[in-house]
Design a protein around this motif. Structure first.
Motif, PDB file in Angstrom:
ATOM      1  N   ALA A  41      17.935  -2.629   2.641  1.00  0.00           N
ATOM      2  CA  ALA A  41      16.802  -2.100   1.886  1.00  0.00           C
ATOM      3  C   ALA A  41      15.958  -1.221   2.800  1.00  0.00           C
ATOM      4  CB  ALA A  41      15.966  -3.242   1.324  1.00  0.00           C
ATOM      5  N   ARG A  42      15.732  -0.024   2.370  1.00  0.00           N
ATOM      6  CA  ARG A  42      14.954   0.921   3.182  1.00  0.00           C
ATOM      7  C   ARG A  42      13.510   1.058   2.694  1.00  0.00           C
ATOM      8  NH1 ARG A  42      18.615   1.590   6.668  1.00  0.00           N
ATOM      9  NH2 ARG A  42      20.573   2.664   6.298  1.00  0.00           N
ATOM     10  N   ASP A  43      13.221   0.578   1.496  1.00  0.00           N
ATOM     11  CA  ASP A  43      11.885   0.716   0.931  1.00  0.00           C
ATOM     12  C   ASP A  43      10.971  -0.391   1.432  1.00  0.00           C
ATOM     13  OD1 ASP A  43      12.653   2.909  -0.529  1.00  0.00           O
ATOM     14  OD2 ASP A  43      13.223   1.714  -2.271  1.00  0.00           O
ATOM     15  N   THR A  44       9.719  -0.060   1.550  1.00  0.00           N
ATOM     16  CA  THR A  44       8.696  -1.030   1.938  1.00  0.00           C
ATOM     17  C   THR A  44       7.515  -0.898   0.992  1.00  0.00           C
ATOM     18  OG1 THR A  44       7.651   0.516   3.461  1.00  0.00           O
ATOM     19  CG2 THR A  44       9.347  -0.932   4.370  1.00  0.00           C
ATOM     20  N   VAL A  45       6.671  -1.889   0.993  1.00  0.00           N
ATOM     21  CA  VAL A  45       5.449  -1.833   0.202  1.00  0.00           C
ATOM     22  C   VAL A  45       4.418  -1.078   1.037  1.00  0.00           C
ATOM     23  CG1 VAL A  45       3.662  -3.190  -0.918  1.00  0.00           C
ATOM     24  CG2 VAL A  45       6.013  -3.980  -0.942  1.00  0.00           C
ATOM     25  N   ALA A  46       4.108   0.108   0.582  1.00  0.00           N
ATOM     26  CA  ALA A  46       3.242   0.969   1.375  1.00  0.00           C
ATOM     27  C   ALA A  46       1.800   0.982   0.881  1.00  0.00           C
ATOM     28  CB  ALA A  46       3.795   2.393   1.378  1.00  0.00           C
ATOM     29  N   PHE A  47       1.607   0.706  -0.379  1.00  0.00           N
ATOM     30  CA  PHE A  47       0.269   0.838  -0.941  1.00  0.00           C
ATOM     31  C   PHE A  47      -0.213  -0.504  -1.483  1.00  0.00           C
ATOM     32  CE2 PHE A  47       2.427   4.930  -1.616  1.00  0.00           C
ATOM     33  CZ  PHE A  47       1.624   5.736  -0.832  1.00  0.00           C
ATOM     34  N   ALA A  48      -1.506  -0.676  -1.515  1.00  0.00           N
ATOM     35  CA  ALA A  48      -2.090  -1.910  -2.036  1.00  0.00           C
ATOM     36  C   ALA A  48      -1.802  -2.069  -3.523  1.00  0.00           C
ATOM     37  CB  ALA A  48      -3.590  -1.931  -1.788  1.00  0.00           C
ATOM     38  N   THR A  49      -1.564  -0.961  -4.232  1.00  0.00           N
ATOM     39  CA  THR A  49      -1.271  -1.048  -5.663  1.00  0.00           C
ATOM     40  C   THR A  49       0.121  -1.621  -5.938  1.00  0.00           C
ATOM     41  OG1 THR A  49      -0.481   1.240  -5.646  1.00  0.00           O
ATOM     42  CG2 THR A  49      -2.789   0.872  -6.245  1.00  0.00           C
TER      43      THR A  49
END
Length: 94
Positions: free
Chosen positions: A21-29
Motif C-alpha cells: 500500500a502506497r497511500d497514507t492518511v494525509a489530511f485530518a478529514t
C-alpha cells in the motif's frame, strides 16, 4: 492460523500477500473515514463471530444423538460447499 502463518514464513520467506500500500492518511478529514471503516469492519466481524458460534451450537446439538455419522455428514456438506464456491469463482478461491 498462527502456525500456518509461521509455516508460510518458513517455506516462502517474508513476502507481502496483498501487495504494498502506497497511500497514507494525509489530511485530518480522512480520519473519520478510517474510524468508520474500523467500526463497520468490527461490527461485521462481531456478526460473523455470533453467526459462527450459533451455527456451531446448533451443529453440536444436532450431532448429539448420532455423533459419528452426523459429524461425517456435516464435514461432507462443508467440503461440498467449499468445492462449489471454488468452481463458481473459477478456481480463484482454491
Amino acid at each position: 492460523v498462527i502456525l500456518a502463518g509461521l509455516a508460510s514464513l518458513a517455506l516462502l520467506g517474508n513476502y507481502t500477500y496483498f501487495g504494498v500500500a502506497r497511500d497514507t492518511v494525509a489530511f485530518a478529514t480522512d480520519w473519520p473515514l478510517v474510524i468508520a471503516c474500523g467500526v463497520i469492519g468490527g461490527g461485521f466481524g462481531a456478526l460473523f463471530s455470533l453467526l459462527a458460534l450459533k451455527t456451531t451450537r446448533r451443529i453440536r446439538r444436532w450431532n448429539a444423538p448420532q455423533p459419528v455419522w452426523r459429524a461425517l455428514l456435516v464435514a461432507g456438506i462443508c467440503g461440498l460447499m467449499v468445492a462449489v464456491i471454488g468452481l463458481a469463482s473459477g478456481g480463484l478461491t482454491f
